[in-house]
Design an enzyme around this catalytic site. Structure first.
Site, PDB file in Angstrom:
ATOM      1  N   ILE A 115       0.875  -1.182  -0.067  1.00 47.53           N
ATOM      2  CA  ILE A 115      -0.066  -0.040   0.086  1.00 47.53           C
ATOM      3  C   ILE A 115       0.955   1.297   0.106  1.00 47.53           C
ATOM      4  O   ILE A 115       0.543   2.173  -0.695  1.00 47.53           O
ATOM      5  CB  ILE A 115      -0.896  -0.060   1.011  1.00 47.53           C
ATOM      6  CG1 ILE A 115      -2.155  -1.200   1.132  1.00 47.53           C
ATOM      7  CG2 ILE A 115      -1.346   1.346   1.435  1.00 47.53           C
ATOM      8  CD1 ILE A 115      -2.780  -1.535   2.141  1.00 47.53           C
ATOM      9  N   ASN A 175       1.991   5.038   7.353  1.00 49.85           N
ATOM     10  CA  ASN A 175       1.320   3.901   6.924  1.00 49.85           C
ATOM     11  C   ASN A 175       1.995   2.477   7.509  1.00 49.85           C
ATOM     12  O   ASN A 175       1.284   1.161   7.526  1.00 49.85           O
ATOM     13  CB  ASN A 175       1.605   3.811   5.413  1.00 49.85           C
ATOM     14  CG  ASN A 175       1.391   2.232   4.620  1.00 49.85           C
ATOM     15  OD1 ASN A 175       0.415   1.803   4.666  1.00 49.85           O
ATOM     16  ND2 ASN A 175       2.457   1.820   4.347  1.00 49.85           N
ATOM     17  N   SER A 197      -7.569   0.061   9.595  1.00 46.82           N
ATOM     18  CA  SER A 197      -7.777  -1.332   9.034  1.00 46.82           C
ATOM     19  C   SER A 197      -9.240  -1.550   9.532  1.00 46.82           C
ATOM     20  O   SER A 197      -9.561  -0.898  10.273  1.00 46.82           O
ATOM     21  CB  SER A 197      -7.298  -2.112   9.675  1.00 46.82           C
ATOM     22  OG  SER A 197      -7.498  -3.580   9.590  1.00 46.82           O
ATOM     23  N   TYR A 227      -4.118  -6.379  17.078  1.00 49.99           N
ATOM     24  CA  TYR A 227      -4.075  -5.640  15.840  1.00 49.99           C
ATOM     25  C   TYR A 227      -5.173  -4.416  15.825  1.00 49.99           C
ATOM     26  O   TYR A 227      -5.280  -3.297  15.556  1.00 49.99           O
ATOM     27  CB  TYR A 227      -4.086  -6.534  14.718  1.00 49.99           C
ATOM     28  CG  TYR A 227      -4.128  -6.023  13.507  1.00 49.99           C
ATOM     29  CD1 TYR A 227      -2.923  -5.272  12.887  1.00 49.99           C
ATOM     30  CD2 TYR A 227      -4.917  -5.916  12.532  1.00 49.99           C
ATOM     31  CE1 TYR A 227      -2.631  -4.773  11.587  1.00 49.99           C
ATOM     32  CE2 TYR A 227      -5.125  -5.091  11.136  1.00 49.99           C
ATOM     33  CZ  TYR A 227      -3.693  -4.990  10.806  1.00 49.99           C
ATOM     34  OH  TYR A 227      -3.875  -4.206   9.656  1.00 49.99           O
ATOM     35  N   LYS A 263      -5.571  -0.589  15.808  1.00 50.50           N
ATOM     36  CA  LYS A 263      -5.946  -0.005  14.655  1.00 50.50           C
ATOM     37  C   LYS A 263      -7.092   1.056  15.122  1.00 50.50           C
ATOM     38  O   LYS A 263      -7.479   2.186  14.450  1.00 50.50           O
ATOM     39  CB  LYS A 263      -6.221  -0.742  13.475  1.00 50.50           C
ATOM     40  CG  LYS A 263      -5.036  -1.561  12.800  1.00 50.50           C
ATOM     41  CD  LYS A 263      -4.097  -0.415  12.264  1.00 50.50           C
ATOM     42  CE  LYS A 263      -3.095  -1.083  11.424  1.00 50.50           C
ATOM     43  NZ  LYS A 263      -2.177  -0.128  10.760  1.00 50.50           N
ATOM     44  N   LEU A 278      -4.789  -7.131  -1.900  1.00 45.78           N
ATOM     45  CA  LEU A 278      -3.770  -8.091  -2.443  1.00 45.78           C
ATOM     46  C   LEU A 278      -2.510  -7.396  -2.555  1.00 45.78           C
ATOM     47  O   LEU A 278      -2.124  -7.309  -3.728  1.00 45.78           O
ATOM     48  CB  LEU A 278      -4.394  -8.626  -3.616  1.00 45.78           C
ATOM     49  CG  LEU A 278      -5.511  -9.605  -3.605  1.00 45.78           C
ATOM     50  CD1 LEU A 278      -5.740 -10.233  -4.867  1.00 45.78           C
ATOM     51  CD2 LEU A 278      -5.417 -10.516  -2.442  1.00 45.78           C
ATOM     52  N   THR A 279      -1.701  -7.412  -1.329  1.00 49.92           N
ATOM     53  CA  THR A 279      -0.368  -6.963  -1.426  1.00 49.92           C
ATOM     54  C   THR A 279       0.425  -7.963  -1.821  1.00 49.92           C
ATOM     55  O   THR A 279       0.014  -9.130  -1.791  1.00 49.92           O
ATOM     56  CB  THR A 279       0.078  -6.063  -0.435  1.00 49.92           C
ATOM     57  OG1 THR A 279      -0.260  -7.092   0.778  1.00 49.92           O
ATOM     58  CG2 THR A 279      -0.650  -4.861   0.060  1.00 49.92           C
TER      59      THR A 279
HETATM   60  N1  LIG Z   1      -2.849  -5.743   2.883  1.00 55.99           N
HETATM   61  C1  LIG Z   1      -3.828  -5.780   3.524  1.00 55.99           C
HETATM   62  O1  LIG Z   1      -4.960  -6.272   3.290  1.00 55.99           O
HETATM   63  C2  LIG Z   1      -4.296  -4.718   4.722  1.00 55.99           C
HETATM   64  C3  LIG Z   1      -5.745  -4.394   5.499  1.00 55.99           C
HETATM   65  C4  LIG Z   1      -5.732  -3.535   6.438  1.00 55.99           C
HETATM   66  C5  LIG Z   1      -4.672  -2.591   6.700  1.00 55.99           C
HETATM   67  N2  LIG Z   1      -3.566  -2.652   6.206  1.00 55.99           N
HETATM   68  C6  LIG Z   1      -2.512  -2.053   6.578  1.00 55.99           C
HETATM   69  O2  LIG Z   1      -1.809  -1.249   5.595  1.00 55.99           O
HETATM   70  C7  LIG Z   1      -0.479  -0.988   5.957  1.00 55.99           C
HETATM   71  C8  LIG Z   1       0.332  -1.261   4.931  1.00 55.99           C
HETATM   72  O3  LIG Z   1       0.339  -2.817   4.525  1.00 55.99           O
HETATM   73  P1  LIG Z   1       0.714  -3.394   3.420  1.00 55.99           P
HETATM   74  O4  LIG Z   1      -0.175  -4.760   3.379  1.00 55.99           O
HETATM   75  O5  LIG Z   1       1.054  -2.674   2.435  1.00 55.99           O
HETATM   76  O6  LIG Z   1       2.000  -4.210   4.038  1.00 55.99           O
HETATM   77  P2  LIG Z   1       3.427  -4.638   3.318  1.00 55.99           P
HETATM   78  O7  LIG Z   1       3.958  -5.900   4.154  1.00 55.99           O
HETATM   79  O8  LIG Z   1       3.314  -4.971   1.930  1.00 55.99           O
HETATM   80  O9  LIG Z   1       4.285  -3.256   3.577  1.00 55.99           O
HETATM   81  C9  LIG Z   1       4.641  -2.811   4.917  1.00 55.99           C
HETATM   82  C10 LIG Z   1       5.890  -2.256   4.750  1.00 55.99           C
HETATM   83  O10 LIG Z   1       6.142  -1.794   6.236  1.00 55.99           O
HETATM   84  C11 LIG Z   1       7.619  -1.850   6.360  1.00 55.99           C
HETATM   85  N3  LIG Z   1       7.741  -2.027   7.879  1.00 55.99           N
HETATM   86  C12 LIG Z   1       7.115  -3.040   8.533  1.00 55.99           C
HETATM   87  N4  LIG Z   1       7.588  -2.566   9.915  1.00 55.99           N
HETATM   88  C13 LIG Z   1       8.331  -1.592   9.844  1.00 55.99           C
HETATM   89  C14 LIG Z   1       8.938  -0.700  10.972  1.00 55.99           C
HETATM   90  N5  LIG Z   1       9.078  -1.146  12.068  1.00 55.99           N
HETATM   91  N6  LIG Z   1       9.553   0.319  10.619  1.00 55.99           N
HETATM   92  C15 LIG Z   1       9.689   0.783   9.089  1.00 55.99           C
HETATM   93  N7  LIG Z   1       8.945   0.006   8.196  1.00 55.99           N
HETATM   94  C16 LIG Z   1       8.427  -1.068   8.634  1.00 55.99           C
HETATM   95  C17 LIG Z   1       8.014  -3.215   5.762  1.00 55.99           C
HETATM   96  O11 LIG Z   1       9.268  -3.467   5.361  1.00 55.99           O
HETATM   97  C18 LIG Z   1       6.985  -3.071   4.206  1.00 55.99           C
HETATM   98  O12 LIG Z   1       7.791  -2.536   3.300  1.00 55.99           O
HETATM   99  C19 LIG Z   1      -0.342  -1.573   7.457  1.00 55.99           C
HETATM  100  O13 LIG Z   1      -0.685  -0.393   8.407  1.00 55.99           O
HETATM  101  C20 LIG Z   1      -1.265  -2.564   7.449  1.00 55.99           C
HETATM  102  O14 LIG Z   1      -1.579  -2.721   8.779  1.00 55.99           O
HETATM  103  C21 LIG Z   1      -3.132  -3.667   5.238  1.00 55.99           C
END
Ligand SMILES: NC(=O)c1ccc[n+]([C@@H]2O[C@H](COP(=O)([O-])OP(=O)(O)OC[C@H]3O[C@@H](n4cnc5c(N)ncnc54)[C@H](O)[C@@H]3O)[C@@H](O)[C@H]2O)c1
Length: 269
Positions: A18, A90, A145, A158, A162, A192-193
């Site tokens: 994201i 994020n 989230s 979690y 959130k 869908l990451t």
């Molecule tokens: N993908 C989903 O379905 C979904 C759904 C709801 C919420 N989210 C939220 O979206 C956000 C992004 O998630 P995503 O799915 O893109 O994840 P992702 O794993 O693809 O990307 C997350 C990024 O954050 C970095 N990261 C993790 N911990 C870190 C830290 N302590 N310091 C610095 N960087 C750090 C990782 O290296 C990664 O590049 C998150 O807050 C997640 O909770 C995602």
């Protein structure tokens, strides 16, 4: 003229998923972007891709669990590009092995998630706000989230972390609105990451899709475009809100299917 032309944006967790989508879209629409991530190589690679496409970006290391690291990322951004207009908080983590139901949850994991998911939003905002005031205003965007809005079997920390992000978003909006700083959130459903695609068995993905109102999954750009809108002046009268971007997964009464079956049965009598 891009939609966020000339703005300077700091994006945490921007090397993947994201955050990467938001960084790419913001740069494409004219922002100068700092991509801050635990994965420094990924952040640098993302910035190089943006540069190759004609945008302006820099990748740096960030550990969002550490106050000094968050402060350094904000200071780096201001030193590199002269000001700060947009902060996208994020970073967010989860752990299906340890973040369990209330009786069984690992308490160290509870503390870790509150720190990385919630305190990082507080700290990023705390360090960015004085610079935004100097810049004449700004936009803070937080990734929440849909777990913030519903109970679930697992991931108690979690969901709570959130939900705290959703209300912290309102507090920041209420406290700094007069300084022309807006603060909004985006609450994704399943998106869908690459990580979600690789870690979830197809059968589990099918369950998620079945309960969406729309007949498809969310993709990173669905969130990225929402972030772009919230970063731009197009949303200048919106603050304190968290946008639920989730394909209608959570918006309908979950008992509809059973109710329809009951009505069909009653009518056939
Ligand atoms: N993908 C989903 O379905 C979904 C759904 C709801 C919420 N989210 C939220 O979206 C956000 C992004 O998630 P995503 O799915 O893109 O994840 P992702 O794993 O693809 O990307 C997350 C990024 O954050 C970095 N990261 C993790 N911990 C870190 C830290 N302590 N310091 C610095 N960087 C750090 C990782 O290296 C990664 O590049 C998150 O807050 C997640 O909770 C995602």
């Amino acid at each position: 003229m891009g939609r966020v032309q000339g703005k300077v944006a700091l994006i945490t967790g921007g090397a993947s998923g994201i955050g990467l989508s938001a960084a790419t879209l913001l740069a494409k629409e004219g922002a100068k972007v700092v991509i801050a991530d635990f994965n420094t190589a990924g952040a640098e690679e993302a910035a190089a891709e943006i540069q190759k496409a004609g945008g302006e970006a820099t990748g740096i290391f960030l550990d969002a669990s550490k106050e000094e690291s968050i402060r350094d990322a904000v200071e780096f951004t201001v030193n590199r590009y002269g000001l700060l207009n947009v902060l996208y908080n994020n970073v967010g983590v989860t752990n299906l092995q340890k973040d369990l139901d209330v009786v069984n949850i690992d308490l160290d994991e509870w503390d870790r998630l509150m720190n990385v998911n919630t305190k990082s939003v507080l700290l990023g905002s705390r360090f960015a706000i004085p610079h935004m005031i100097k810049a004449g205003g700004g936009s803070i965007i937080n990734t929440a989230s849909m777990a913030a809005f519903a109970g679930d079997a697992l991931r108690s920390a979690y969901g709570a972390s959130k939900a705290a992000v959703v209300n912290l978003t309102r507090y920041i909006a209420a406290q700094y609105g007069k300084d022309r700083i807006r603060c909004n959130g985006v609450a994704p459903g399943l998106v869908l990451t690459p990580a979600a695609k690789n870690n979830m068995p197809p059968a589990v993905l099918d369950i998620f899709e079945k309960f969406n109102a729309l007949p498809y999954h969310g993709e990173p750009d669905d969130i990225g475009y929402t972030v772009l809108f919230l970063a731009s002046d197009e949303s200048k009268f919106i603050t304190g809100q968290t946008f639920q971007v989730e394909g209608g997964h959570y918006m309908a009464n979950p008992s509809i299917a059973d109710f329809n079956a009951y009505m069909a049965q009653a009518q056939s009598k």
